[in-house]
Structure formats: structure tokens, C-alpha cells
Design a protein around this motif. Sequence first.
Motif, PDB file in Angstrom:
ATOM      1  N   GLU A 205     -45.929  11.385 -17.292  1.00 55.87           N
ATOM      2  CA  GLU A 205     -45.914  12.285 -16.146  1.00 55.87           C
ATOM      3  C   GLU A 205     -46.842  11.785 -15.047  1.00 55.87           C
ATOM      4  OE1 GLU A 205     -46.946  16.048 -17.756  1.00 55.87           O
ATOM      5  OE2 GLU A 205     -44.951  16.452 -18.619  1.00 55.87           O
ATOM      6  N   TYR A 206     -48.034  11.345 -15.434  1.00 57.29           N
ATOM      7  CA  TYR A 206     -48.997  10.878 -14.444  1.00 57.29           C
ATOM      8  C   TYR A 206     -48.493   9.624 -13.723  1.00 57.29           C
ATOM      9  CZ  TYR A 206     -53.146   8.732 -12.453  1.00 57.29           C
ATOM     10  OH  TYR A 206     -54.038   8.137 -11.597  1.00 57.29           O
ATOM     11  N   GLU A 207     -47.992   8.656 -14.508  1.00 59.72           N
ATOM     12  CA  GLU A 207     -47.581   7.402 -13.894  1.00 59.72           C
ATOM     13  C   GLU A 207     -46.336   7.582 -13.031  1.00 59.72           C
ATOM     14  OE1 GLU A 207     -47.820   3.786 -15.854  1.00 59.72           O
ATOM     15  OE2 GLU A 207     -49.319   4.395 -17.307  1.00 59.72           O
ATOM     16  N   GLU A 208     -45.450   8.495 -13.424  1.00 59.28           N
ATOM     17  CA  GLU A 208     -44.267   8.738 -12.597  1.00 59.28           C
ATOM     18  C   GLU A 208     -44.654   9.395 -11.278  1.00 59.28           C
ATOM     19  OE1 GLU A 208     -41.700  11.047 -14.990  1.00 59.28           O
ATOM     20  OE2 GLU A 208     -41.077   9.385 -16.288  1.00 59.28           O
ATOM     21  N   GLN A 209     -45.662  10.297 -11.316  1.00 54.54           N
ATOM     22  CA  GLN A 209     -46.078  10.996 -10.100  1.00 54.54           C
ATOM     23  C   GLN A 209     -46.898  10.097  -9.176  1.00 54.54           C
ATOM     24  OE1 GLN A 209     -48.169  14.458 -11.446  1.00 54.54           O
ATOM     25  NE2 GLN A 209     -46.381  15.340 -12.450  1.00 54.54           N
ATOM     26  N   SER A 210     -47.721   9.239  -9.788  1.00 53.16           N
ATOM     27  CA  SER A 210     -48.684   8.507  -8.967  1.00 53.16           C
ATOM     28  C   SER A 210     -48.255   7.077  -8.651  1.00 53.16           C
ATOM     29  CB  SER A 210     -50.044   8.459  -9.677  1.00 53.16           C
ATOM     30  OG  SER A 210     -49.919   7.771 -10.900  1.00 53.16           O
ATOM     31  N   PHE A 211     -47.187   6.574  -9.275  1.00 54.35           N
ATOM     32  CA  PHE A 211     -46.848   5.164  -9.085  1.00 54.35           C
ATOM     33  C   PHE A 211     -46.363   4.901  -7.660  1.00 54.35           C
ATOM     34  CE2 PHE A 211     -43.822   1.674  -8.911  1.00 54.35           C
ATOM     35  CZ  PHE A 211     -44.615   0.663  -9.391  1.00 54.35           C
ATOM     36  N   SER A 212     -46.907   3.870  -7.107  1.00 54.62           N
ATOM     37  CA  SER A 212     -46.425   3.291  -5.851  1.00 54.62           C
ATOM     38  C   SER A 212     -46.887   1.850  -5.896  1.00 54.62           C
ATOM     39  CB  SER A 212     -47.018   4.017  -4.638  1.00 54.62           C
ATOM     40  OG  SER A 212     -48.422   3.897  -4.653  1.00 54.62           O
ATOM     41  N   ASP A 213     -46.560   1.077  -4.897  1.00 51.18           N
ATOM     42  CA  ASP A 213     -47.021  -0.311  -4.894  1.00 51.18           C
ATOM     43  C   ASP A 213     -48.495  -0.314  -4.538  1.00 51.18           C
ATOM     44  OD1 ASP A 213     -45.665  -2.395  -5.779  1.00 51.18           O
ATOM     45  OD2 ASP A 213     -44.493  -2.758  -3.976  1.00 51.18           O
ATOM     46  N   LEU A 214     -49.287   0.350  -5.401  1.00 53.13           N
ATOM     47  CA  LEU A 214     -50.692   0.605  -5.093  1.00 53.13           C
ATOM     48  C   LEU A 214     -51.463  -0.675  -4.877  1.00 53.13           C
ATOM     49  CD1 LEU A 214     -53.035   2.613  -4.899  1.00 53.13           C
ATOM     50  CD2 LEU A 214     -53.291   2.452  -7.372  1.00 53.13           C
ATOM     51  N   TRP A 215     -51.237  -1.649  -5.783  1.00 53.75           N
ATOM     52  CA  TRP A 215     -52.063  -2.854  -5.713  1.00 53.75           C
ATOM     53  C   TRP A 215     -51.791  -3.665  -4.454  1.00 53.75           C
ATOM     54  CZ3 TRP A 215     -56.056  -3.094  -8.773  1.00 53.75           C
ATOM     55  CH2 TRP A 215     -56.033  -2.346  -9.941  1.00 53.75           C
ATOM     56  N   ARG A 216     -50.619  -3.506  -3.849  1.00 54.73           N
ATOM     57  CA  ARG A 216     -50.351  -4.249  -2.614  1.00 54.73           C
ATOM     58  C   ARG A 216     -51.045  -3.624  -1.410  1.00 54.73           C
ATOM     59  NH1 ARG A 216     -43.940  -5.899  -2.926  1.00 54.73           N
ATOM     60  NH2 ARG A 216     -43.969  -6.735  -5.041  1.00 54.73           N
ATOM     61  N   THR A 217     -51.434  -2.356  -1.524  1.00 54.65           N
ATOM     62  CA  THR A 217     -52.056  -1.684  -0.382  1.00 54.65           C
ATOM     63  C   THR A 217     -53.575  -1.794  -0.396  1.00 54.65           C
ATOM     64  OG1 THR A 217     -52.290   0.433  -1.521  1.00 54.65           O
ATOM     65  CG2 THR A 217     -50.193  -0.012  -0.430  1.00 54.65           C
ATOM     66  N   LEU A 218     -54.139  -2.307  -1.508  1.00 53.84           N
ATOM     67  CA  LEU A 218     -55.593  -2.408  -1.573  1.00 53.84           C
ATOM     68  C   LEU A 218     -56.078  -3.499  -0.624  1.00 53.84           C
ATOM     69  CD1 LEU A 218     -56.206  -2.081  -5.386  1.00 53.84           C
ATOM     70  CD2 LEU A 218     -56.719  -0.396  -3.626  1.00 53.84           C
ATOM     71  N   ILE A 258     -47.598  -5.136 -14.612  1.00 53.40           N
ATOM     72  CA  ILE A 258     -46.130  -5.179 -14.619  1.00 53.40           C
ATOM     73  C   ILE A 258     -45.508  -4.314 -15.711  1.00 53.40           C
ATOM     74  CG2 ILE A 258     -46.160  -7.515 -13.654  1.00 53.40           C
ATOM     75  CD1 ILE A 258     -45.157  -8.378 -16.547  1.00 53.40           C
ATOM     76  N   LEU A 259     -46.284  -3.921 -16.692  1.00 50.10           N
ATOM     77  CA  LEU A 259     -45.714  -3.152 -17.800  1.00 50.10           C
ATOM     78  C   LEU A 259     -45.421  -1.718 -17.389  1.00 50.10           C
ATOM     79  CD1 LEU A 259     -47.866  -4.297 -20.877  1.00 50.10           C
ATOM     80  CD2 LEU A 259     -45.587  -5.085 -20.195  1.00 50.10           C
ATOM     81  N   GLU A 260     -44.250  -1.250 -17.762  1.00 49.29           N
ATOM     82  CA  GLU A 260     -43.916   0.152 -17.559  1.00 49.29           C
ATOM     83  C   GLU A 260     -44.539   0.981 -18.681  1.00 49.29           C
ATOM     84  OE1 GLU A 260     -39.739   0.797 -16.973  1.00 49.29           O
ATOM     85  OE2 GLU A 260     -39.485  -1.120 -15.956  1.00 49.29           O
ATOM     86  N   PRO A 261     -44.626   2.309 -18.501  1.00 52.16           N
ATOM     87  CA  PRO A 261     -45.279   3.145 -19.527  1.00 52.16           C
ATOM     88  C   PRO A 261     -44.726   2.938 -20.927  1.00 52.16           C
ATOM     89  CG  PRO A 261     -44.926   4.421 -17.541  1.00 52.16           C
ATOM     90  CD  PRO A 261     -44.276   3.092 -17.300  1.00 52.16           C
ATOM     91  N   TRP A 262     -43.401   2.848 -21.081  1.00 52.28           N
ATOM     92  CA  TRP A 262     -42.840   2.684 -22.423  1.00 52.28           C
ATOM     93  C   TRP A 262     -43.187   1.319 -23.008  1.00 52.28           C
ATOM     94  CZ3 TRP A 262     -39.254  -1.138 -23.589  1.00 52.28           C
ATOM     95  CH2 TRP A 262     -38.617  -1.754 -22.500  1.00 52.28           C
ATOM     96  N   GLN A 263     -43.313   0.306 -22.144  1.00 56.49           N
ATOM     97  CA  GLN A 263     -43.680  -1.020 -22.626  1.00 56.49           C
ATOM     98  C   GLN A 263     -45.138  -1.043 -23.101  1.00 56.49           C
ATOM     99  OE1 GLN A 263     -42.551  -3.031 -18.959  1.00 56.49           O
ATOM    100  NE2 GLN A 263     -40.798  -3.996 -19.992  1.00 56.49           N
ATOM    101  N   ARG A 264     -45.993  -0.332 -22.371  1.00 53.52           N
ATOM    102  CA  ARG A 264     -47.393  -0.225 -22.804  1.00 53.52           C
ATOM    103  C   ARG A 264     -47.479   0.420 -24.178  1.00 53.52           C
ATOM    104  NH1 ARG A 264     -50.491  -1.270 -18.253  1.00 53.52           N
ATOM    105  NH2 ARG A 264     -49.453  -0.765 -16.289  1.00 53.52           N
TER     106      ARG A 264
END
Length: 516
Positions: A205-218, A258-264
Motif C-alpha cells: 500500500e505504501y509503495e503504490e501510494q508513494s512511488f514516483s520516479d523519486l530518485w530522478r528528482t533528487l 529496480i525491484l518491485e514490492p513482490w520481487q523484494r
Amino acid sequence: MEKRAKASSLLFSGSDWNFQTLSRTYDAIETVALDDLKLDVYPNQMEIISSEQMLDAYASIGMPLMYQHWSFGKHFIHEEHLYRKGRRGLAYELVINSNPCIVYLMEENTMALQALVTAHAAFGHNHFFKNNYLFQQWTDAGAILNYMEFAKTYIARCEERHGIAAVEQILDAAHALMDQAVFRYRRPPRLSSEKERDRIRERLEYEEQSFSDLWRTLPRRKESITPSEAEREAQERKKFLNLPEENLLYFLEKNSLILEPWQRELVRIVRIVAQYFYPQRQTKVMNEGCATFVHYTILNTLFDQGKVGEGTMLEVLQSHANVVFQPNFDDPRYSGLNPYALGFALMQDIERICMKPTSEDRDWFPDFAGNGDWRATLIDAWANHRDESFLRQYLSPALIRKFRLFVLADEPDDSHYKVASIHDERGYDKVRSAIANSYDVGANRPDIQVADVDLLGDRHLRLQHMVQNGVVLAEAGRQATLRHVRRLWGYNVSLAGVDAESGNQLYEVSADETAN
């Protein structure tokens, strides 16, 4: 009349068995184990399985519940082929470190063997699993079966949702890194299937709500940076990421971009399975020695009590002798020290030193020589040691002479071996130290750690191998492994070999050079 009375007191006669006979024999074994040997065990769950089911258990690393993976099927076919051709026998039993303790008995066993393996597994291994400090610290016997049920269900759902090939790709990479997926010094959290499900739901739930290309905006690091600033940044990011990190799968699970939640979650499942089996790798000699000593003592006690006949004891002793057989170093069958033989001999030697010590024993083992209580001495040793420390503390000169142990000096520049120490007064300490060191899993496993990574820069993951005694990693193996690391990391990965004594870098290889 006397013969008839003696026969009626036997727990069983002949090779055939039924469940009533198994139950009656189990009760007699339990009485000796708990009342005489003072063992402390989990409740036992005894199950009868066929040879094919035993092969299946082999393939799924001995777990009654296990997720599906192609490597298990490959292992099954290999073991079945050897078994059908008569090149390899099957274990008489299999025991699971769980609560209740699950013991598999082969239906093809004779009743004498069923008695032997019940004493061996249901009480010997069971006591060791429950009481040894490594298993208490690193495993949760009460939760492992529920967790494996969760893992099996979760992976099956992932296969339905994402496809078998996608799941296998992650599992293949994670399996390849299992040897570098354990904590040696930190205690992992206790398992709970309920908490696992809640944690996964919250994470998704958290990763679906908060995911964006965050690392590219840092914000990017400044192009021009002084060496002192670079060093300070490196120290800060290492502190933030808790580097160096010995558990490679743990680092990838927590930090891969690069890992999605299920892959983690798949990576985490493999990591937990690796951690569960880590104590067994450190206690092979002690665990098998404990179980073998327990079955030998219990069956001999039952024989002395007139509950087991001479024919049964002959069969038991024949099987026991096969288990503890130790070929000489120049025997074509020699493949190293038999953990059953060494472990059993150590337990018997401790009993001898407690009851009938020599002057040599009193010099070497003043703490327990002649104390008259071998049961308490063994129970204490089983609880508080692993193979390396057990051998370092309890391997006696008498046993070194019995096994005719010696130490070879293997210098890389020499064209031949040299016998450096033998079983004499000058060599006992060196022989004991050498054999103890050979059972130190932590020292013998390659020391590979995550050394550094710049998540705000090029995201280059730098691994470091501390080379001991000049032993470097095989080139083909390290390159293949790096490809698996890169698959889970997604960016450039390199491995540097550093001499542990001098600190000099011996080699460096990058996954870029080996990527397909």
C-alpha cells in the motif's frame, strides 16, 4: 518358561512392524531419553513416508512445505537416478527443526531400524535443535512451518500474477547468493506468518501510494568536488546505509532501486530460508554426534533392560557401524572426516573422561575430568557450542591418537605437501587448532561485503572480498555471481579482492564486463 517370559518382555521381535509396535517402542525410548539421559525435546510428530516421498523431501531441502522451483525438480531427478541405479542409498529418516518436531520414517525400514532412527532423530536431533544456543538465537521452531506455508502460497500467487519466468528469474538470482545471505552476528527478528501478511500489505500500500520516479528528482551532486568533501560524503552515506553490510541479499532487498514490492518479498523469503539453515551448517559434527550417541545409548539401555533382543541389537549395531565408519586417508573411499564418526567418538570420549580419566585427561580437562556426571557435561556442551568451539575445547590427545590426525602444510609456492604436525606431544595443540579452524564456517566462507554505493550518483555498487591466505575466488564463479547481483541491483556492480593482511587490492572485476 523363562524363555517365554523373556520373549514376552521384548518390545518387538522380527523385522515387521505396525503402528502399535511403533507406539510401544516410542514410549520405551522416550522413558530412557527423558528419565535417564535427561533430554529436553519438542513434542514429536512421527510420519511414515515412502522412498519416493523421501526423495521429494531431499529435493525440497528437507522442508515439508516448500515453494516450487525448477532446481528442486532437477535435484529430485538426479537423486532418483542414483537411487534406482543402486549408487546411493536413502537416509533412514529425516527430521525437521520445528515445534512440533517432524520426524519422517521410511516405510521400508525394518522395526529395528525404526527404533534406531526414532531414538536418533526424535530425541537426539530434537534435543539438540531445542537446546543449542545457535538454534535458539537464529531460528524460531514454532513459526517456521507457518512461514513456509505463507512463502509457498505467496510465490504461487506471484507466478499466477506475474508469470513463472519472471518469478524464476528473481529466485534464480537469489538462490545463487544464498551463501552470502546470512547474518553472522546480528539476531534476525522472530517469524510470524500473521505479521508477515500485515507487513506485506502495508508495504504494498505504501509503495503504490508513494512511488514516483523519486530518485530522478533528487538533487545531483556537484560536478566539482574536493577529495576531502568526497571522503566526507562517502563516510556519511556509508553510515546512513550501515555499510559495510555482510548480508548481500538483505542489502539488495532493502536498497535496490529496480525491484518491485513482490520481487523484494521473494528475495526476503530466500534470505530467511538461508538464515534458517545457517546453524545446521555450523553444527554438523555436534548435531550428528549427539544424535548418534543418543541412539547408541538408548538402544543399549533397552537391551540391558531385556526389552530389545539380540537379533535386533545385531542389526542396530551393523547399521550403527556403517554410519560411523571412517576410511583412512589413503583409502579410495576417503572424502574427509565423517561427521558421524568424529561426533560420536567425541561424545564417547567425554563420557570416558568424566568417568575414567587418565592423568593426561586431568591435565587437559581439569574442569570436568573425573566429575562422574557425563550426562550434565554433555548436555552443557550440546547447548553452548558450535563445531569449531566444541572441537577446540573437547578434542583430546587420546582421540587425536585414535584417529591418527596430522596437519599438512600447504604453501602455494611449494611443489609438494609437508607434514607439519602429527599426533604427539608437540603436535596436539596444532592438530586440534587446525581441525577446529576447518569447521569454522564463518572463516571458511568468502568474506564478501557491500563496501560502498552512491545512490545519488552513478549508483555503482561496490563489493569487497577480503582475501584470506591468498585464496581468491574462481574467475568463472565470481563473474557468474556478479551477473546475478546485477540482475537484482539493476546498475553497475564491481567486486574488488583485497588482501586481508596487507590491504592491497589484488583484483577488480565489474559486472559490465560479464553482462550478457
